[in-house]
Design a protein around this motif. Structure first.
Motif, PDB file in Angstrom:
ATOM      1  N   LEU A 186      -3.589  -0.311  -0.448  1.00 36.93           N
ATOM      2  CA  LEU A 186      -2.663   0.046  -1.528  1.00 36.93           C
ATOM      3  C   LEU A 186      -2.915  -0.730  -2.807  1.00 36.93           C
ATOM      4  CD1 LEU A 186       0.694   0.077   0.456  1.00 36.93           C
ATOM      5  CD2 LEU A 186      -0.818   2.009  -0.046  1.00 36.93           C
ATOM      6  N   GLU A 187      -2.646  -0.063  -3.913  1.00 37.14           N
ATOM      7  CA  GLU A 187      -2.623  -0.768  -5.191  1.00 37.14           C
ATOM      8  C   GLU A 187      -1.322  -1.553  -5.260  1.00 37.14           C
ATOM      9  OE1 GLU A 187      -3.270   1.723  -8.568  1.00 37.14           O
ATOM     10  OE2 GLU A 187      -5.019   2.674  -7.670  1.00 37.14           O
ATOM     11  N   GLN A 188      -1.292  -2.548  -6.073  1.00 37.73           N
ATOM     12  CA  GLN A 188      -0.100  -3.375  -6.228  1.00 37.73           C
ATOM     13  C   GLN A 188       1.027  -2.578  -6.873  1.00 37.73           C
ATOM     14  OE1 GLN A 188      -1.258  -7.184  -7.447  1.00 37.73           O
ATOM     15  NE2 GLN A 188       0.799  -7.997  -7.584  1.00 37.73           N
ATOM     16  N   VAL A 219       5.301  -0.225   4.811  1.00 34.81           N
ATOM     17  CA  VAL A 219       3.895   0.063   5.053  1.00 34.81           C
ATOM     18  C   VAL A 219       3.412  -0.798   6.217  1.00 34.81           C
ATOM     19  CG1 VAL A 219       1.576   0.005   4.059  1.00 34.81           C
ATOM     20  CG2 VAL A 219       3.528   0.665   2.636  1.00 34.81           C
ATOM     21  N   ASP A 220       2.764  -0.140   7.168  1.00 37.42           N
ATOM     22  CA  ASP A 220       2.241  -0.849   8.325  1.00 37.42           C
ATOM     23  C   ASP A 220       1.276  -1.941   7.857  1.00 37.42           C
ATOM     24  OD1 ASP A 220       2.137  -0.370  11.467  1.00 37.42           O
ATOM     25  OD2 ASP A 220       0.146  -1.000  10.785  1.00 37.42           O
ATOM     26  N   GLU A 221       1.339  -3.080   8.499  1.00 38.50           N
ATOM     27  CA  GLU A 221       0.493  -4.223   8.123  1.00 38.50           C
ATOM     28  C   GLU A 221      -0.993  -3.865   8.092  1.00 38.50           C
ATOM     29  OE1 GLU A 221       1.758  -7.165   7.130  1.00 38.50           O
ATOM     30  OE2 GLU A 221       3.802  -6.483   7.490  1.00 38.50           O
ATOM     31  N   SER A 261       7.735   5.327  -1.477  1.00 41.04           N
ATOM     32  CA  SER A 261       6.663   6.265  -1.142  1.00 41.04           C
ATOM     33  C   SER A 261       6.341   7.214  -2.286  1.00 41.04           C
ATOM     34  CB  SER A 261       7.000   7.034   0.134  1.00 41.04           C
ATOM     35  OG  SER A 261       8.196   7.779   0.007  1.00 41.04           O
ATOM     36  N   CYS A 262       7.244   7.368  -3.247  1.00 44.01           N
ATOM     37  CA  CYS A 262       6.943   8.214  -4.407  1.00 44.01           C
ATOM     38  C   CYS A 262       5.902   7.575  -5.316  1.00 44.01           C
ATOM     39  CB  CYS A 262       8.204   8.542  -5.200  1.00 44.01           C
ATOM     40  SG  CYS A 262       8.940   7.163  -6.111  1.00 44.01           S
ATOM     41  N   GLN A 263       5.706   6.292  -5.178  1.00 44.93           N
ATOM     42  CA  GLN A 263       4.749   5.579  -6.017  1.00 44.93           C
ATOM     43  C   GLN A 263       3.403   5.364  -5.334  1.00 44.93           C
ATOM     44  OE1 GLN A 263       5.613   4.833  -9.398  1.00 44.93           O
ATOM     45  NE2 GLN A 263       7.046   6.367  -8.598  1.00 44.93           N
ATOM     46  N   LEU A 264       3.274   5.863  -4.126  1.00 43.03           N
ATOM     47  CA  LEU A 264       2.024   5.740  -3.377  1.00 43.03           C
ATOM     48  C   LEU A 264       1.265   7.051  -3.483  1.00 43.03           C
ATOM     49  CD1 LEU A 264       3.366   3.941  -0.175  1.00 43.03           C
ATOM     50  CD2 LEU A 264       2.349   2.913  -2.226  1.00 43.03           C
ATOM     51  N   GLY A 315      -8.464   8.977  -1.047  1.00 46.78           N
ATOM     52  CA  GLY A 315      -9.283   8.894   0.161  1.00 46.78           C
ATOM     53  C   GLY A 315      -9.124   7.569   0.874  1.00 46.78           C
ATOM     54  N   ALA A 316      -8.871   6.506   0.114  1.00 44.14           N
ATOM     55  CA  ALA A 316      -8.700   5.174   0.700  1.00 44.14           C
ATOM     56  C   ALA A 316      -7.445   5.078   1.562  1.00 44.14           C
ATOM     57  CB  ALA A 316      -8.651   4.114  -0.400  1.00 44.14           C
TER      58      ALA A 316
END
Length: 107
Positions: free
Chosen positions: A61-63, A53-55, A86-89, A93-94
């Motif tokens: 993101l949620e933890q 994930v880009d800084e 990425s399957c957990q992301l 809208g955020a």
């Protein structure tokens, strides 16, 4: 729909709209983004949807949950502090504007 940008190892970026509630992994698969294998179909059991994930996007993101943390130990490319499956992301809208970098290999 939120826009997610997938950046290949060579720096090529592809931005696509991903429906709310869909995973970042599914957004890649549905849009034929190379670099996300998703061998287990999004069940956090294979780590072949590993991304960095880009800084600039980390705060949105949620933890990571313990199951994801465990599977991140099995990534083919180096695990970094910004590694996620990425399957957990889940797209909300955020996450509009989320940028993820694809690793050099998934297995």
């Amino acid at each position: 729909m939120p826009e997610i940008t997938y950046v290949a190892v060579d720096g090529t970026a592809c931005s696509v709209e991903v429906p709310l509630g869909t995973s970042v992994m599914r957004g890649a698969v549905f849009n034929d983004i190379d670099g996300i294998v998703a061998q287990c179909g999004g069940n956090a059991q294979c780590a072949t949807c590993h991304v960095y994930v880009d800084e600039t996007s980390l705060d949105a993101l949620e933890q990571a949950q313990p199951e994801e943390e465990h599977m991140l130990g099995f990534t083919a490319a180096d695990r970094l502090p910004n590694s996620r499956l990425s399957c957990q992301l889940k797209v909300t809208g955020a996450l509009d504007g989320l940028i993820v970098h694809l690793p050099e290999r998934q297995y």
